[in-house]
Design a protein around this motif. Sequence first.
Motif, PDB file in Angstrom:
ATOM      1  N   VAL A  70       5.753   1.291 -65.758  1.00  0.00           N
ATOM      2  CA  VAL A  70       7.004   1.689 -66.408  1.00  0.00           C
ATOM      3  C   VAL A  70       6.716   2.138 -67.834  1.00  0.00           C
ATOM      4  N   ARG A  71       7.153   3.322 -68.182  1.00  0.00           N
ATOM      5  CA  ARG A  71       6.983   3.837 -69.554  1.00  0.00           C
ATOM      6  C   ARG A  71       8.334   3.826 -70.243  1.00  0.00           C
ATOM      7  N   ALA A  72       8.310   3.640 -71.529  1.00  0.00           N
ATOM      8  CA  ALA A  72       9.571   3.666 -72.271  1.00  0.00           C
ATOM      9  C   ALA A  72       9.324   4.195 -73.670  1.00  0.00           C
ATOM     10  N   THR A  73      10.381   4.610 -74.299  1.00  0.00           N
ATOM     11  CA  THR A  73      10.327   5.101 -75.676  1.00  0.00           C
ATOM     12  C   THR A  73      11.502   4.489 -76.435  1.00  0.00           C
ATOM     13  N   ALA A  74      11.201   3.878 -77.549  1.00  0.00           N
ATOM     14  CA  ALA A  74      12.255   3.206 -78.313  1.00  0.00           C
ATOM     15  C   ALA A  74      12.262   3.682 -79.757  1.00  0.00           C
ATOM     16  N   VAL A  75      13.430   3.711 -80.327  1.00  0.00           N
ATOM     17  CA  VAL A  75      13.585   3.926 -81.768  1.00  0.00           C
ATOM     18  C   VAL A  75      14.364   2.728 -82.301  1.00  0.00           C
ATOM     19  N   ILE A  76      13.819   2.099 -83.333  1.00  0.00           N
ATOM     20  CA  ILE A  76      14.422   0.869 -83.842  1.00  0.00           C
ATOM     21  C   ILE A  76      14.748   1.051 -85.320  1.00  0.00           C
ATOM     22  N   VAL A  77      16.006   1.013 -85.625  1.00  0.00           N
ATOM     23  CA  VAL A  77      16.430   1.025 -87.028  1.00  0.00           C
ATOM     24  C   VAL A  77      16.657  -0.441 -87.395  1.00  0.00           C
ATOM     25  N   ASP A  78      15.639  -1.055 -87.959  1.00  0.00           N
ATOM     26  CA  ASP A  78      15.760  -2.478 -88.262  1.00  0.00           C
ATOM     27  C   ASP A  78      16.685  -2.702 -89.448  1.00  0.00           C
ATOM     28  N   VAL A 128      12.486   1.637 -90.463  1.00  0.00           N
ATOM     29  CA  VAL A 128      12.680   2.116 -89.093  1.00  0.00           C
ATOM     30  C   VAL A 128      11.322   2.223 -88.406  1.00  0.00           C
ATOM     31  N   ALA A 129      11.344   2.189 -87.109  1.00  0.00           N
ATOM     32  CA  ALA A 129      10.102   2.248 -86.339  1.00  0.00           C
ATOM     33  C   ALA A 129      10.415   2.759 -84.946  1.00  0.00           C
ATOM     34  N   GLY A 130       9.385   3.010 -84.202  1.00  0.00           N
ATOM     35  CA  GLY A 130       9.575   3.435 -82.821  1.00  0.00           C
ATOM     36  C   GLY A 130       8.277   3.313 -82.065  1.00  0.00           C
ATOM     37  N   TRP A 131       8.409   3.301 -80.756  1.00  0.00           N
ATOM     38  CA  TRP A 131       7.202   3.241 -79.925  1.00  0.00           C
ATOM     39  C   TRP A 131       7.418   4.002 -78.643  1.00  0.00           C
ATOM     40  N   THR A 132       6.293   4.356 -78.040  1.00  0.00           N
ATOM     41  CA  THR A 132       6.342   4.976 -76.728  1.00  0.00           C
ATOM     42  C   THR A 132       5.095   4.548 -75.977  1.00  0.00           C
ATOM     43  N   GLY A 133       5.252   4.309 -74.676  1.00  0.00           N
ATOM     44  CA  GLY A 133       4.091   3.920 -73.891  1.00  0.00           C
ATOM     45  C   GLY A 133       4.426   2.924 -72.806  1.00  0.00           C
ATOM     46  N   GLY A 134       3.387   2.303 -72.272  1.00  0.00           N
ATOM     47  CA  GLY A 134       3.535   1.329 -71.196  1.00  0.00           C
ATOM     48  C   GLY A 134       3.530  -0.087 -71.729  1.00  0.00           C
ATOM     49  N   ILE A 139       0.840  -2.181 -72.043  1.00  0.00           N
ATOM     50  CA  ILE A 139      -0.346  -2.586 -72.798  1.00  0.00           C
ATOM     51  C   ILE A 139      -0.599  -1.629 -73.961  1.00  0.00           C
ATOM     52  N   ASN A 140      -0.622  -0.352 -73.688  1.00  0.00           N
ATOM     53  CA  ASN A 140      -0.957   0.640 -74.717  1.00  0.00           C
ATOM     54  C   ASN A 140       0.297   1.378 -75.168  1.00  0.00           C
ATOM     55  N   ARG A 141       0.482   1.390 -76.476  1.00  0.00           N
ATOM     56  CA  ARG A 141       1.648   2.077 -77.010  1.00  0.00           C
ATOM     57  C   ARG A 141       1.277   2.825 -78.284  1.00  0.00           C
ATOM     58  N   PHE A 142       2.023   3.883 -78.534  1.00  0.00           N
ATOM     59  CA  PHE A 142       1.971   4.522 -79.847  1.00  0.00           C
ATOM     60  C   PHE A 142       3.157   4.008 -80.648  1.00  0.00           C
ATOM     61  N   TRP A 143       2.860   3.529 -81.863  1.00  0.00           N
ATOM     62  CA  TRP A 143       3.929   3.060 -82.751  1.00  0.00           C
ATOM     63  C   TRP A 143       3.973   3.926 -83.996  1.00  0.00           C
ATOM     64  N   TRP A 144       5.139   4.174 -84.510  1.00  0.00           N
ATOM     65  CA  TRP A 144       5.279   4.710 -85.854  1.00  0.00           C
ATOM     66  C   TRP A 144       6.246   3.810 -86.618  1.00  0.00           C
ATOM     67  N   LYS A 145       6.003   3.697 -87.892  1.00  0.00           N
ATOM     68  CA  LYS A 145       6.852   2.842 -88.722  1.00  0.00           C
ATOM     69  C   LYS A 145       7.068   3.544 -90.054  1.00  0.00           C
ATOM     70  N   SER A 146       8.228   3.391 -90.589  1.00  0.00           N
ATOM     71  CA  SER A 146       8.478   3.951 -91.916  1.00  0.00           C
ATOM     72  C   SER A 146       9.409   3.025 -92.671  1.00  0.00           C
ATOM     73  N   GLU A 147       9.095   2.785 -93.913  1.00  0.00           N
ATOM     74  CA  GLU A 147      10.014   2.025 -94.750  1.00  0.00           C
ATOM     75  C   GLU A 147       9.939   2.516 -96.177  1.00  0.00           C
ATOM     76  N   GLY A 148      10.985   2.263 -96.920  1.00  0.00           N
ATOM     77  CA  GLY A 148      11.002   2.704 -98.300  1.00  0.00           C
ATOM     78  C   GLY A 148      12.383   2.524 -98.893  1.00  0.00           C
ATOM     79  N   GLU A 149      12.515   3.028-100.138  1.00  0.00           N
ATOM     80  CA  GLU A 149      13.810   2.898-100.785  1.00  0.00           C
ATOM     81  C   GLU A 149      14.023   4.049-101.745  1.00  0.00           C
ATOM     82  N   GLY A 150      15.282   4.290-102.036  1.00  0.00           N
ATOM     83  CA  GLY A 150      15.590   5.387-102.940  1.00  0.00           C
ATOM     84  C   GLY A 150      16.848   5.080-103.730  1.00  0.00           C
ATOM     85  N   ASP A 151      17.131   5.947-104.701  1.00  0.00           N
ATOM     86  CA  ASP A 151      18.400   5.807-105.410  1.00  0.00           C
ATOM     87  C   ASP A 151      19.281   6.992-105.028  1.00  0.00           C
ATOM     88  N   PHE A 152      20.447   7.053-105.639  1.00  0.00           N
ATOM     89  CA  PHE A 152      21.368   8.111-105.245  1.00  0.00           C
ATOM     90  C   PHE A 152      21.209   9.353-106.112  1.00  0.00           C
TER      91      PHE A 152
END
Lengths: 601, 316
Positions: free
Chosen positions: B108-116, B133-139, B141-154
Amino acid sequence: MMTTNLDRRSILRGAVAGGAVAGLSGLLPAWAQTGSAGLRADLPTLTGPNVDLTVGHSPFTVGGRTGHAITINGVLPAPLIRLREGQNVRLSVANGLDEDTSIHWHGLLVPFQMDGVPGVSFPGIKARETFVYEFPIRQSGTFWYHSHSNLQEAMGHYGPIVIDPAGTDPIAYDREHVLVLSDWSFMHPHEILDKLKKSPGYFNRSRTTLSGLISGEDGMSLEERRMWGQMRMDPRDIADVNGSTYTYLINGHGPQENWTGLFRPGERVRLRIINASAMSIFNVRIPGLAMTVVNADGENVRPVEIDEFQISVAETYDVVVRPMNDRAYTLVAESVDRSGMARATLAPRPDMTAEVPPLREVPTLTMRDMGMGGMAGMDHSAMGHGGMDHSGMGHGGPAAAPVDHAAMGHGGMDHDMRNPDNAPAGMAVGVGVDMISSDPANRLGERPMGLEDVPHRVLVYTDLVSLAPNKDQRPPSRALEIHLTGNMERFMWGFDGRKFSEIVEPIRFERNERVRVTLVNDTMMAHPIHLHGHFFELVTGGPAGHQPLKHTVNVAPGSKVTFDLTADAPGDWAFHCHMLMHMHAGMFNVVTVRPMDGAAS
Amino acid sequence: MPAQPSTADPHAGHDMPTTAPSQSDPHAGHDMSTMSPSQADPHAGHDMSTMNMGPPDVPTSADDEGRPRQPPLPPAALSGPAHAADAIWGADQMSGARDVLRRENGDVRATAVIVDRLEVGFDDGEEGWAWDVAGWTGGDINRFWWKSEGEGDFDGEAEGEVQALYSRAISPFWDVQAGVRQDFRENGEDPTHLVLGLQGLAPYWWEVDAAAFLSTEGDLTARVEAEYDQRVTQRLILQPRVEVEASASDVPELGLGSGFTHVEAGVRLRYEIAKEFAPYVGVEWSRELGDTADFTRAAGGEPEHTRFVIGLKAWF
């Protein structure tokens, strides 16, 4: 006699004009229409030596909402196929879908190439092609049929089979109804699986909470809660998919539609109950009516009178009821996690109803469900709510002293919960195994989950005694242990630690070999395990030579089940958990029986 | 005790042997039954004919610790064709169907996007926003993950990081992750790091993400995040969250001193309108530590902040 599609449709239209519930009945075979007088020869049942079935897409309406179903001959459930023991049948299956399909005849003993599992028995039925199944009918009883392709079964691709015995039926009855229990979701089954992969507790709306702890509603102490948390296990993980998305159906009717079967007071009514669900175990009762179980999985059993029974996925039970009064009765099929129910009515006249009991309290898993049951014995009255009976933890005798679980919680638990020494050498103890039962109990004599304390008679597996003597009474020549494994957090399932997709070794038997197979459930979920092409004898400890025959057995969480198998059907056969999502996630294997021809040496 | 089911036994009155089937088993020498049914039966001596004495306790590996081997197969079980159906339908047809079968039973393969966390923070009149935020795709055992975090002002200023990781499950609850991290900073210092991390579920349901970062400049830093979901009700969830960062050396251009550099502790209360969609309110305290705090003070910043946050947790 063979009823063609056209004939059948015109009969259906006649039934609608005759006053059945318009709108709904268009998608229901007559026996499944509400107000059904029961199975009669003049109802549009598919019968005779030739049966035509067409798989296609249909809209399906329940609870005022319409969704997309995969159906056979345009109806949900699929048409009743009624055959007679001793006949030959040719079943032409036309695939009107744009994808492969298949039909598996669940419980029928057929040549392996007719068993309908793509990739095991045959190549499958390609889009827009027709496949003809042909085989002799060697048995009688209540069975069913369903797709073994993709997740079509979860979308409506299932129906009942009734086979009349060649001789006299030992079961006496005046009227019969077929009740097909199932679970319907407007969410596509692939989306359901996708949710479970990302969030295994997605459908659970009964998890333990802080407010439940404070109010006591969760029925767990802080210490127990701490222990479950320490193990990263959810004591309320009873059903992976449940009433938060499912509408539970009886003959295609939701609880509001209230399928009604008719009777005359005093009649003996045979109810042929089939659990065609994808993921739902039901507890079935008819308040005010005792039920006499006469047949399980299509095999006759010595009559046993009970008030409630649990039916796991893919099992069938025939019960005889005898309503004496001119009143309606509610048949309740409550989901094992109490998140919903299927409901039907038995009544002397249409439009009569009886009280519908409310859903009962959500059960909570115990230490026995974690494979720490051991020999704790038959007294499970203390187990229901937070009973932490650890006697037997030490793998010792029945007299083992209770173990202080507070001490176990620290350090030792992790090891005991997943000790490879408790599994055979061939088992892969990797990512897909989050637990290994350290002391699995044989729970065949115990009441099923959630029914431990109900104040009436409940069927247990050890009540089942085959009416006919077992054909093969040789003692087993070999013992085989198979572990049912999983990782709840990753929604991985398998046998002996491996998913089928990992290219596993098949389970091999010699033809006519008699093997004592013990299934050990290393998970905290129930698994209805189904072996194709064979009936196995549950080793219940009941009368010798009358072990009950089953095609599917529910292996309770953390427990073990032993059955004797005569591997008398040469070929390749599917062996799997009938929780559709568990199978799709890997709890599947192939059983081979060799040699293909000639008697075994 | 609830009443027992009554069995209308056609053989009532007959005598039933009290031996369990297992006792006639050829493996009797293997101790197939550690409990004879009669021992457990309080009704021993009564007429057993209508009563089941309980299933025999057939021993399993758990009764014979040390990974016992299964008895060998009879040789005939290994005879014959590998796939019985090939002889009937042809190996070509069956081989394709077997591939599908394998895929449909476990792969089973899946792809997720997670806005933590996607949130706005208020701190003494200063407003900012942050993402995790982060996300993954794969089965499995093996998955590709990406993650991003940060902050900004207006005012349009923002800084943060993106990671791309190969993730491999190594145990029931833990994944090892390795890959690269690219930072984006206001001051133009945009270091690239190698990442080695461990992500998973610790006992007591703590979600943990721990990683070490080695920058192209040779600087070694580390970060550990942990969060826990305390369900107050089925939909109302209180989430404590802590984050600790450390550096192996002084990195003045990034404003880091050696040792623990940063600690963050927050609590967020979210309401799951759906399991995938949960707005929250919360408070988060953060503090820079040691020389890192001095670097910040020297740059005219405050080393300690308490922010009130409003945000959204979502996944799909």
